[in-house]
Scaffold this motif. Sequence first.
Motif, PDB file in Angstrom:
ATOM      1  N   TYR A  21      73.277 -57.456 -64.520  1.00 61.35           N
ATOM      2  CA  TYR A  21      72.058 -57.431 -63.705  1.00 61.35           C
ATOM      3  C   TYR A  21      71.042 -58.519 -64.057  1.00 61.35           C
ATOM      4  CZ  TYR A  21      73.650 -52.936 -61.945  1.00 61.35           C
ATOM      5  OH  TYR A  21      74.379 -51.945 -61.336  1.00 61.35           O
ATOM      6  N   CYS A  22      71.150 -59.080 -65.267  1.00 58.60           N
ATOM      7  CA  CYS A  22      70.132 -60.039 -65.702  1.00 58.60           C
ATOM      8  C   CYS A  22      70.707 -61.403 -66.062  1.00 58.60           C
ATOM      9  CB  CYS A  22      69.363 -59.479 -66.902  1.00 58.60           C
ATOM     10  SG  CYS A  22      68.674 -57.834 -66.623  1.00 58.60           S
ATOM     11  N   VAL A  32      62.566 -56.512 -63.286  1.00 58.24           N
ATOM     12  CA  VAL A  32      63.172 -55.818 -62.142  1.00 58.24           C
ATOM     13  C   VAL A  32      62.080 -55.552 -61.115  1.00 58.24           C
ATOM     14  CG1 VAL A  32      64.518 -53.820 -61.388  1.00 58.24           C
ATOM     15  CG2 VAL A  32      64.854 -54.748 -63.684  1.00 58.24           C
ATOM     16  N   ASP A  34      61.701 -54.648 -57.566  1.00 54.63           N
ATOM     17  CA  ASP A  34      62.383 -54.201 -56.332  1.00 54.63           C
ATOM     18  C   ASP A  34      61.651 -53.051 -55.646  1.00 54.63           C
ATOM     19  OD1 ASP A  34      62.899 -52.297 -58.236  1.00 54.63           O
ATOM     20  OD2 ASP A  34      65.030 -52.102 -57.793  1.00 54.63           O
ATOM     21  N   THR A  37      62.388 -52.496 -51.988  1.00 50.42           N
ATOM     22  CA  THR A  37      63.689 -51.906 -51.645  1.00 50.42           C
ATOM     23  C   THR A  37      63.829 -50.498 -52.219  1.00 50.42           C
ATOM     24  OG1 THR A  37      64.734 -52.938 -53.585  1.00 50.42           O
ATOM     25  CG2 THR A  37      64.787 -54.168 -51.513  1.00 50.42           C
ATOM     26  N   GLN A  40      65.896 -49.578 -55.649  1.00 47.27           N
ATOM     27  CA  GLN A  40      67.338 -49.337 -55.680  1.00 47.27           C
ATOM     28  C   GLN A  40      68.027 -50.073 -56.829  1.00 47.27           C
ATOM     29  OE1 GLN A  40      69.141 -47.049 -53.886  1.00 47.27           O
ATOM     30  NE2 GLN A  40      67.027 -46.456 -53.433  1.00 47.27           N
ATOM     31  N   ARG A  41      67.583 -51.302 -57.145  1.00 51.39           N
ATOM     32  CA  ARG A  41      68.208 -52.035 -58.253  1.00 51.39           C
ATOM     33  C   ARG A  41      67.926 -51.335 -59.574  1.00 51.39           C
ATOM     34  NH1 ARG A  41      66.624 -57.012 -61.125  1.00 51.39           N
ATOM     35  NH2 ARG A  41      68.513 -58.030 -61.935  1.00 51.39           N
ATOM     36  N   ARG A  42      66.700 -50.865 -59.778  1.00 50.48           N
ATOM     37  CA  ARG A  42      66.357 -50.142 -61.002  1.00 50.48           C
ATOM     38  C   ARG A  42      67.184 -48.863 -61.110  1.00 50.48           C
ATOM     39  NH1 ARG A  42      61.998 -50.209 -64.557  1.00 50.48           N
ATOM     40  NH2 ARG A  42      61.055 -51.855 -63.277  1.00 50.48           N
ATOM     41  N   ARG A  44      70.155 -48.310 -59.846  1.00 48.37           N
ATOM     42  CA  ARG A  44      71.544 -48.661 -60.185  1.00 48.37           C
ATOM     43  C   ARG A  44      71.681 -48.953 -61.675  1.00 48.37           C
ATOM     44  NH1 ARG A  44      71.244 -51.590 -55.261  1.00 48.37           N
ATOM     45  NH2 ARG A  44      70.935 -53.552 -56.409  1.00 48.37           N
ATOM     46  N   ILE A  45      70.698 -49.650 -62.233  1.00 50.78           N
ATOM     47  CA  ILE A  45      70.734 -49.929 -63.676  1.00 50.78           C
ATOM     48  C   ILE A  45      70.639 -48.623 -64.469  1.00 50.78           C
ATOM     49  CG2 ILE A  45      69.532 -51.072 -65.583  1.00 50.78           C
ATOM     50  CD1 ILE A  45      68.612 -53.203 -63.566  1.00 50.78           C
TER      51      ILE A  45
END
Length: 245
Positions: A21-22, A32, A34, A37, A40-42, A44-45
């Motif tokens: 991710y990074c 992060v 997001d 959105t 959603q990325r956080r 998923r992590i």
Amino acid sequence: LVPEKDVAKVMAEAEVIRKKYCQTGEMKSSGVKDKRTNFQRRIRILDEILAIDFKFFALAVDKDAINKDSGLAYKGSFIKYVNSLLYSRLYRSIPDLIIYADEHGSEEFINSFSSYIEKNHIPDLFHRSGLEMVSSSSNVLVQMSDFLVGTLAKVYESKASAALREKYIELIENKTVDLVEWPTKYQSYFSPDTSGNEFDQEIHSHALKMAEGYAGSLSDSSVPDDHLRFVVLNHLVFISRMSAN
């Protein structure tokens, strides 16, 4: 919190997530971005972090509740005090503990802070314990701690979406050994279910206040049984605050 025998394994698993991710950067909460959105990325992590075998202890401080005329209004004093709250609780519960802390501030402050912690919160010569100040860039677990702290902060500051708050609850339920709020509010972490007659908010708050007050009276005792009472009672308070709903 990771058993020493598992540190290499956990670091390797966290490094896989960091690279995914990074890329070449650190796994830090501030990296992060997001919100647009729905985080959603956080999320998923966090899903991948949940698969790693670790536990964590968190201290949440409500700075608005601190007297602005007290010594804690000064940054250095504030950092030393809240970290002493955290470390004293940790060392009280886990005497054999090596802490890796992110370097913060000038070299003079770091040296002063390290001396303060070692003087006040390293138990004794019979326990293997210590404090090491490290650069976050050299330790992926310090980076993961930063990411988790940032996530908790978004929830406490009411910046989280419903989806992120749901993932936060899953994180707390599965990975937390304790979540201390200071100053203490004597209430459950989540809104209790008041649809039935079984739960009474005032009784629960009073019981928490009495239990935490008694635990506080045991915190400096050198009696072995008092140490056990302190650890067990704090765990029961945490479970009660988690399961009030």
